[in-house]
Design an enzyme around this catalytic site. Structure first.
Site, short mmCIF file in Angstrom:
data_model
loop_
_atom_site.label_atom_id
_atom_site.label_comp_id
_atom_site.label_asym_id
_atom_site.label_seq_id
_atom_site.Cartn_x
_atom_site.Cartn_y
_atom_site.Cartn_z
CE LYS A 50 -0.69 0.14 5.05
NZ LYS A 50 -0.13 1.49 5.30
CE LYS A 79 3.41 -3.46 9.58
NZ LYS A 79 2.52 -4.04 10.61
CG ASP A 80 4.77 4.12 9.34
OD1 ASP A 80 5.03 5.04 10.11
OD2 ASP A 80 5.22 2.97 9.46
NE ARG A 81 -3.69 8.82 4.75
CZ ARG A 81 -3.37 9.75 3.85
NH1 ARG A 81 -2.19 10.37 3.94
NH2 ARG A 81 -4.20 10.06 2.87
#
Length: 346
Positions: A50, A79-81
């Site tokens: 992503k 998780k980090d965006r």
């Protein structure tokens, strides 16, 4: 003291300055579950890449595509965006074949692989994460930077909780105080606020030990954590064996995850923790009233596979891996003065 910039550094100020995460590809995260799907069962384990998307949103999109409820989708951690990340989601498909994941077309994520597993992927069911981070417009003392890398490689960094734990603007601790005073909160929100309070108190204890120079050293009365199993033991008298294990990274001193019950530490270690807790009696009381019990967390974070490489004269690449629950920002902050990402650990 909810902002990591306000917490004391263990090795002095960062020797470099620069820009982090100028684009998502500059912050790459690769989740390591630590196990492989068993190949059979009702759950599809879907490996996703992503970009500029958060994990909760991807879970909803997978549920929509598969025609299942959102609660049928599991994942090990957020998780980090603003990053390029790879992680696994489980989708419960009892008595049904997988949909054609290749036809799931979305500009923010795509499916890399799918395998079956007999159980849903639960929160926290992972080994850790590997990071590759690019610093642009890097400038500073390269000699001091090399020395800092060596110091972190051999001794680690303080295992602070990162800023994401404390909400936008670091306001979760104050919101928790309001909750303890009687303000009603939704159940999920209560859990977030209780976690923020415990993290804040842990950071406060760790900060005191960083200032005293003993965050990674033995203090009389310490409780220890094994690096592998993360089981705890002690207190016990300091010995050469304990000293050798501490130096090798096999064990680390711990700090409190506050809650009901007596501190396990004794003597000097207990005195530090008691003094910090005494400054925040309302928070300690609130945690106890909400049924949370004492736990322990390592004071020292040792990254594995730490590597730094100059890609260009002003572009630096960092690589390292962390166990679950650790924050990449606490590694970065000892190396680089920059606008740090609001990373979300598992």
């Amino acid at each position: 003291m909810n902002d990591p910039d306000d917490l004391p550094h263990a090795h002095g100020g960062p020797p470099l300055a620069g820009v982090i995460r100028s684009e998502p590809e500059d912050f790459r995260v690769d989740e390591d579950l630590g196990f492989a799907p068993d190949g059979a069962g009702e759950h599809a384990f879907v490996r996703v890449e992503k970009r500029n998307a958060n994990s909760e949103w991807v879970a909803r999109e997978l549920a929509r595509f598969a025609g299942v409820a959102v609660h049928a989708v599991g994942y090990a951690g957020m998780k980090d965006r603003r990053a390029l990340t790879r992680q696994t989601f489980s989708v419960h498909l009892p008595g049904r074949p997988d949909p054609d994941w290749a036809t799931l077309l979305n500009p923010e994520f795509h499916v890399l692989d799918s395998q079956r597993n007999s159980r849903k992927l639960k929160t926290g069911a992972l080994r850790g994460n590997a990071f590759r981070i690019v610093l642009r417009d890097a400038a500073g003392d390269r000699g001091a930077f090399d020395e800092r890398i060596a110091a972190i490689f051999s001794g680690g960094v303080p295992n602070y909780f990162g800023q994401q734990r404390f909400g936008r603007g670091g306001g979760n601790v104050e919101r928790a105080r309001a909750m303890f005073a009687g303000r009603r909160m939704q159940r999920h929100e209560r859990g977030v606020l209780l976690s923020a309070v415990r993290s804040f108190l842990f950071n406060e204890v760790l900060a005191e030990r960083v200032r005293s120079g003993n965050w990674n050293r033995a203090v009389e009365g310490d409780v220890w954590m094994l690096a592998g199993s993360q089981s705890i033991f002690g207190p016990e008298p300091m010995s050469q064996d304990l000293a050798d294990r501490l130096a090798s990274g096999d064990i680390a001193p711990t700090g409190p995850m506050a809650g009901d019950g007596a501190l396990r530490t004794q003597a000097d270690a207990a005195a530090i923790e008691t003094e910090v807790f005494g400054r925040h009696g309302d928070l300690i009381s609130g945690l106890s009233q909400n049924g949370l019990r004492q736990e322990r967390r390592a004071l020292v974070l040792r990254p594995s596979g730490l590597r730094a490489a100059w890609l260009e004269s002003d572009v630096l690449e960092l690589e390292f891996s962390l166990k679950k629950g650790a924050y990449a920002t606490v590694i970065i902050r000892e190396l680089v003065s920059a606008n740090l990402p609001e990373d979300q650990p598992d």
